[in-house]
Design a protein around this motif. Structure first.
Motif, PDB file in Angstrom:
ATOM      1  N   PHE A 200      85.420 105.687 -12.255  1.00 23.74           N
ATOM      2  CA  PHE A 200      85.493 105.835 -10.802  1.00 23.74           C
ATOM      3  C   PHE A 200      84.562 104.867 -10.076  1.00 23.74           C
ATOM      4  O   PHE A 200      84.900 104.340  -9.020  1.00 23.74           O
ATOM      5  N   PHE A 201      83.382 104.603 -10.631  1.00 29.71           N
ATOM      6  CA  PHE A 201      82.417 103.691 -10.007  1.00 29.71           C
ATOM      7  C   PHE A 201      82.357 102.400 -10.817  1.00 29.71           C
ATOM      8  O   PHE A 201      82.126 102.432 -12.026  1.00 29.71           O
ATOM      9  N   GLU A 255      82.571  99.174  -6.129  1.00 27.37           N
ATOM     10  CA  GLU A 255      83.977  99.545  -5.978  1.00 27.37           C
ATOM     11  C   GLU A 255      84.178 100.986  -6.444  1.00 27.37           C
ATOM     12  O   GLU A 255      83.707 101.379  -7.513  1.00 27.37           O
ATOM     13  N   LEU A 256      84.883 101.764  -5.632  1.00 25.49           N
ATOM     14  CA  LEU A 256      85.136 103.168  -5.936  1.00 25.49           C
ATOM     15  C   LEU A 256      86.634 103.422  -5.921  1.00 25.49           C
ATOM     16  O   LEU A 256      87.377 102.819  -5.148  1.00 25.49           O
ATOM     17  N   GLY A 257      87.062 104.335  -6.768  1.00 23.29           N
ATOM     18  CA  GLY A 257      88.458 104.720  -6.791  1.00 23.29           C
ATOM     19  C   GLY A 257      88.918 105.050  -8.198  1.00 23.29           C
ATOM     20  O   GLY A 257      88.336 104.585  -9.181  1.00 23.29           O
ATOM     21  N   PRO A 258      89.979 105.833  -8.318  1.00 19.12           N
ATOM     22  CA  PRO A 258      90.487 106.217  -9.641  1.00 19.12           C
ATOM     23  C   PRO A 258      91.229 105.069 -10.309  1.00 19.12           C
ATOM     24  O   PRO A 258      91.765 104.179  -9.637  1.00 19.12           O
ATOM     25  N   LEU A 259      91.246 105.073 -11.631  1.00 19.19           N
ATOM     26  CA  LEU A 259      92.011 104.117 -12.418  1.00 19.19           C
ATOM     27  C   LEU A 259      92.882 104.878 -13.402  1.00 19.19           C
ATOM     28  O   LEU A 259      92.543 105.989 -13.819  1.00 19.19           O
ATOM     29  N   ARG A 260      93.998 104.285 -13.781  1.00 22.18           N
ATOM     30  CA  ARG A 260      94.872 104.916 -14.758  1.00 22.18           C
ATOM     31  C   ARG A 260      94.331 104.663 -16.163  1.00 22.18           C
ATOM     32  O   ARG A 260      93.988 103.537 -16.524  1.00 22.18           O
TER      33      ARG A 260
END
Length: 360
Positions: A200-201, A255-260
């Motif tokens: 996520f981070f 950078e933040l956000g979900p990844l597959r």
């Protein structure tokens, strides 16, 4: 005396027969050993080509999962890869079979002189064919697949509108054309997962070249007078007045956000398959070039002028930047905290808004 000579001749003849038989045995043994080695190498060839095919199929599958190709395109690529590897096996085995045939037909002594066509497997895992004393090698050493990669890299391309925030003025009062002033950024970034078990981070960092261009209005252009750069009216009719600053910067973003997550038997990977992301950070670097281009008319004749000098622009540049988007595409904003010019009565700060593409 004649009797002794006869005995010595008989002994010498017997020894020669034994030596010849021993040489034949050695030659046959060497040939058979080499033949057995080539037969074993045929299995190595099959294994190598199958491993190559497996890696190609996995790469095609990842492209399919990222939405870069359709199901039909993926199947077609897989069929082409399988066909290519099958032909490779067939051709390489034929070369080895020809070598075995040469060894079976010729003794070791003669075969060693056949440098026109020599097949060999070197210790460095090279598969090579020597033709006319020129060796063509194909490296077959397979690099072990790393299970988890925390740092990846990608290519950065950004483009959009550019202008300046001027102290005491609004953008509507800017001397730069709002629609035609623009920027371009090209760079290379690395992205490192901060947490061991969560993507996520991420810390994103690298280097970029920024081209910030200003199209001036109202027949204006910049003139450097000592330590001061002034915006003045050109004496003739200006058809174009462009001012461009080129910077080399080193951006850093959180950078933040979900990844597959792609969890396979031999590897663990994280991909941004149209997932939301946001990046916040800044940059610092150097001004590496400033130019002004003028196009104007004098007595009906069009003239062009290119001026390359400092124009008292700031040497050390730094600022804030951020982006928000999905997958490889994001809305991008950057703002220079450092002024465009030194020693000015009113500070100007570059601001850019555009689209950013992070292509891995």
């Amino acid at each position: 005396m004649q009797t002794i000579t006869k005995y010595l001749a008989l002994v010498a003849l017997t020894l020669n027969v034994h030596i010849i038989n021993a040489q034949d045995t050695i030659q046959n043994t060497n040939n058979q050993t080499r033949i057995e080695a080539f037969i074993a190498f045929k299995e190595t060839i099959k294994t190598q080509e199958r491993d190559f095919l497996k890696a190609e199929v996995e790469a095609i599958t990842i492209r399919l999962e990222k939405g870069e190709i359709s199901n039909s395109e993926a199947e077609e690529l897989k069929m082409e890869a399988a066909k290519k590897r099958a032909l490779n096996i067939e051709n390489r085995l034929a070369i080895v079979d020809n070598k075995i045939a040469l060894l079976e037909r010729n003794d070791y002594r003669i075969e060693n002189k056949m440098s026109d066509y020599e097949l060999k497997e070197e210790k460095q895992n090279l598969f090579g064919v020597n033709i006319s004393n020129k060796t063509f090698n194909v490296k077959t050493k397979k690099t072990p697949i790393k299970y988890d990669i925390r740092t990846s890299n990608d290519f950065l391309f950004a483009i959009g509108f550019n202008n300046a925030i001027i102290e005491g003025q609004s953008l509507n009062d800017s001397p730069y054309k709002l629609g035609s002033s623009g920027f371009v950024e090209l760079g290379w970034n690395w992205k490192t997962r901060i947490l061991k078990n969560s993507p996520f981070f991420r810390l994103k960092y690298g280097f970029s070249f920024q081209w910030n261009k200003f199209n001036l209005e109202d027949n204006k252009y910049f003139q450097q007078n000592g330590d001061v750069t002034e915006l003045i009216t050109f004496p003739n009719d200006l058809k174009k007045s462009k001012f461009k600053v080129t910077n080399l910067v080193f951006p850093v973003h959180l950078e933040l956000g979900p990844l597959r997550k792609l969890d396979r038997e031999d590897r663990l990977r994280y991909i941004n398959n149209n997932k939301f992301k946001i990046g916040l950070g800044g940059y610092a670097g150097f001004n590496i070039g400033t130019r002004q281009k003028l196009k104007y008319s004098v007595d009906g004749e069009t003239k062009k002028e290119k001026q390359k000098q400092s124009f008292n622009t700031t040497n050390l540049v730094y600022g804030l930047s951020g982006y928000v988007g999905f997958g490889d595409t994001a809305l991008y904003v950057k703002y220079d905290l450092s002024p465009i010019f030194n020693n000015q009565a009113v500070d100007q700060h570059n601001i850019s808004v555009g689209v950013r593409f992070d292509v891995d």
